[in-house]
Scaffold this motif. Structure first.
Motif, PDB file in Angstrom:
ATOM      1  N   ASP A 102      64.765 -27.715  31.933  1.00  0.00           N
ATOM      2  CA  ASP A 102      64.309 -26.340  32.153  1.00  0.00           C
ATOM      3  C   ASP A 102      65.284 -25.336  31.549  1.00  0.00           C
ATOM      4  O   ASP A 102      64.881 -24.389  30.864  1.00  0.00           O
ATOM      5  N   ARG A 103      66.572 -25.536  31.776  1.00  0.00           N
ATOM      6  CA  ARG A 103      67.598 -24.636  31.215  1.00  0.00           C
ATOM      7  C   ARG A 103      67.543 -24.644  29.692  1.00  0.00           C
ATOM      8  O   ARG A 103      67.622 -23.594  29.058  1.00  0.00           O
ATOM      9  N   GLU A 104      67.410 -25.815  29.122  1.00  0.00           N
ATOM     10  CA  GLU A 104      67.408 -25.912  27.664  1.00  0.00           C
ATOM     11  C   GLU A 104      66.124 -25.344  27.062  1.00  0.00           C
ATOM     12  O   GLU A 104      66.148 -24.756  25.990  1.00  0.00           O
ATOM     13  N   THR A 105      65.016 -25.466  27.770  1.00  0.00           N
ATOM     14  CA  THR A 105      63.773 -24.859  27.306  1.00  0.00           C
ATOM     15  C   THR A 105      63.894 -23.338  27.312  1.00  0.00           C
ATOM     16  O   THR A 105      63.455 -22.670  26.369  1.00  0.00           O
ATOM     17  N   ARG A 106      64.511 -22.791  28.360  1.00  0.00           N
ATOM     18  CA  ARG A 106      64.732 -21.336  28.395  1.00  0.00           C
ATOM     19  C   ARG A 106      65.667 -20.903  27.277  1.00  0.00           C
ATOM     20  O   ARG A 106      65.463 -19.851  26.658  1.00  0.00           O
ATOM     21  N   LEU A 107      66.690 -21.709  26.980  1.00  0.00           N
ATOM     22  CA  LEU A 107      67.610 -21.385  25.896  1.00  0.00           C
ATOM     23  C   LEU A 107      66.882 -21.394  24.554  1.00  0.00           C
ATOM     24  O   LEU A 107      67.124 -20.519  23.710  1.00  0.00           O
ATOM     25  N   LEU A 108      65.975 -22.332  24.354  1.00  0.00           N
ATOM     26  CA  LEU A 108      65.196 -22.364  23.109  1.00  0.00           C
ATOM     27  C   LEU A 108      64.378 -21.081  22.947  1.00  0.00           C
ATOM     28  O   LEU A 108      64.265 -20.546  21.841  1.00  0.00           O
ATOM     29  N   ARG A 109      63.809 -20.584  24.043  1.00  0.00           N
ATOM     30  CA  ARG A 109      63.057 -19.324  23.969  1.00  0.00           C
ATOM     31  C   ARG A 109      63.972 -18.160  23.593  1.00  0.00           C
ATOM     32  O   ARG A 109      63.589 -17.282  22.806  1.00  0.00           O
ATOM     33  N   ILE A 122      66.757 -18.358  21.863  1.00  0.00           N
ATOM     34  CA  ILE A 122      67.133 -18.536  20.454  1.00  0.00           C
ATOM     35  C   ILE A 122      66.001 -18.053  19.558  1.00  0.00           C
ATOM     36  O   ILE A 122      66.228 -17.341  18.569  1.00  0.00           O
ATOM     37  N   ALA A 123      64.765 -18.413  19.892  1.00  0.00           N
ATOM     38  CA  ALA A 123      63.612 -17.979  19.095  1.00  0.00           C
ATOM     39  C   ALA A 123      63.515 -16.455  19.099  1.00  0.00           C
ATOM     40  O   ALA A 123      63.238 -15.838  18.058  1.00  0.00           O
ATOM     41  N   LYS A 124      63.763 -15.846  20.242  1.00  0.00           N
ATOM     42  CA  LYS A 124      63.727 -14.384  20.344  1.00  0.00           C
ATOM     43  C   LYS A 124      64.818 -13.757  19.473  1.00  0.00           C
ATOM     44  O   LYS A 124      64.565 -12.775  18.763  1.00  0.00           O
ATOM     45  N   ALA A 125      66.018 -14.327  19.497  1.00  0.00           N
ATOM     46  CA  ALA A 125      67.117 -13.802  18.678  1.00  0.00           C
ATOM     47  C   ALA A 125      66.794 -13.940  17.193  1.00  0.00           C
ATOM     48  O   ALA A 125      67.057 -13.022  16.405  1.00  0.00           O
ATOM     49  N   LEU A 126      66.202 -15.058  16.790  1.00  0.00           N
ATOM     50  CA  LEU A 126      65.834 -15.251  15.388  1.00  0.00           C
ATOM     51  C   LEU A 126      64.757 -14.244  14.964  1.00  0.00           C
ATOM     52  O   LEU A 126      64.796 -13.716  13.851  1.00  0.00           O
TER      53      LEU A 126
END
Length: 124
Positions: free
Chosen positions: A58-65, A67-71
């Motif tokens: 769950d934490r890593e899925t939120r981190l992926l979101r 990262i996508a937002k930052a990109l």
């Protein structure tokens, strides 16, 4: 922020995304392996391990979101600026947390509001 700095952060975010995706796939495989184990292991220990793996996923899925937002913000030209104030976030903060979307002052205000809210609900 100049083009060289943006390219640096974009590369860093892409590398972090690849690392998180790889680790998330390992976590998913570990969860699947745990679900298939049908031997007489202590169920409480297996369930605890599953719970921890699910929290990690769950934490890593939120981190992926994030990262996508930052990109996306890099592509749109908004990266490095506070979403709340419009002020520059600062390179030091971005080096520590490249997914940051709030400047330090705005983040501190957000955390104070969250702390105040949790206290008013009796969670502190």
């Amino acid at each position: 922020m100049n083009d060289e700095q943006l390219a640096f952060f974009q590369g860093r975010l892409l590398a972090e995304r690849a690392e998180v995706e790889t680790h998330l796939e390992e976590v998913r495989k570990a969860i699947a392996d745990n679900e298939r184990s049908g031997d007489d292991l202590d169920r409480a220990a297996v369930e605890e391990e599953l719970r921890l793996l699910l929290r990690q996923a769950d934490r890593e899925t939120r981190l992926l979101r994030k990262i996508a937002k930052a990109l996306r913000r890099i592509e749109e030209g908004d990266y490095g600026y506070c979403e709340e104030t419009g002020q520059p976030i600062g390179l030091g903060r971005l080096l520590l947390r490249p997914t940051a979307d709030l400047c330090l002052e705005a983040k501190e205000r957000q955390e104070q509001r969250e702390h105040h809210f949790s206290k008013s609900r009796g969670e502190a």
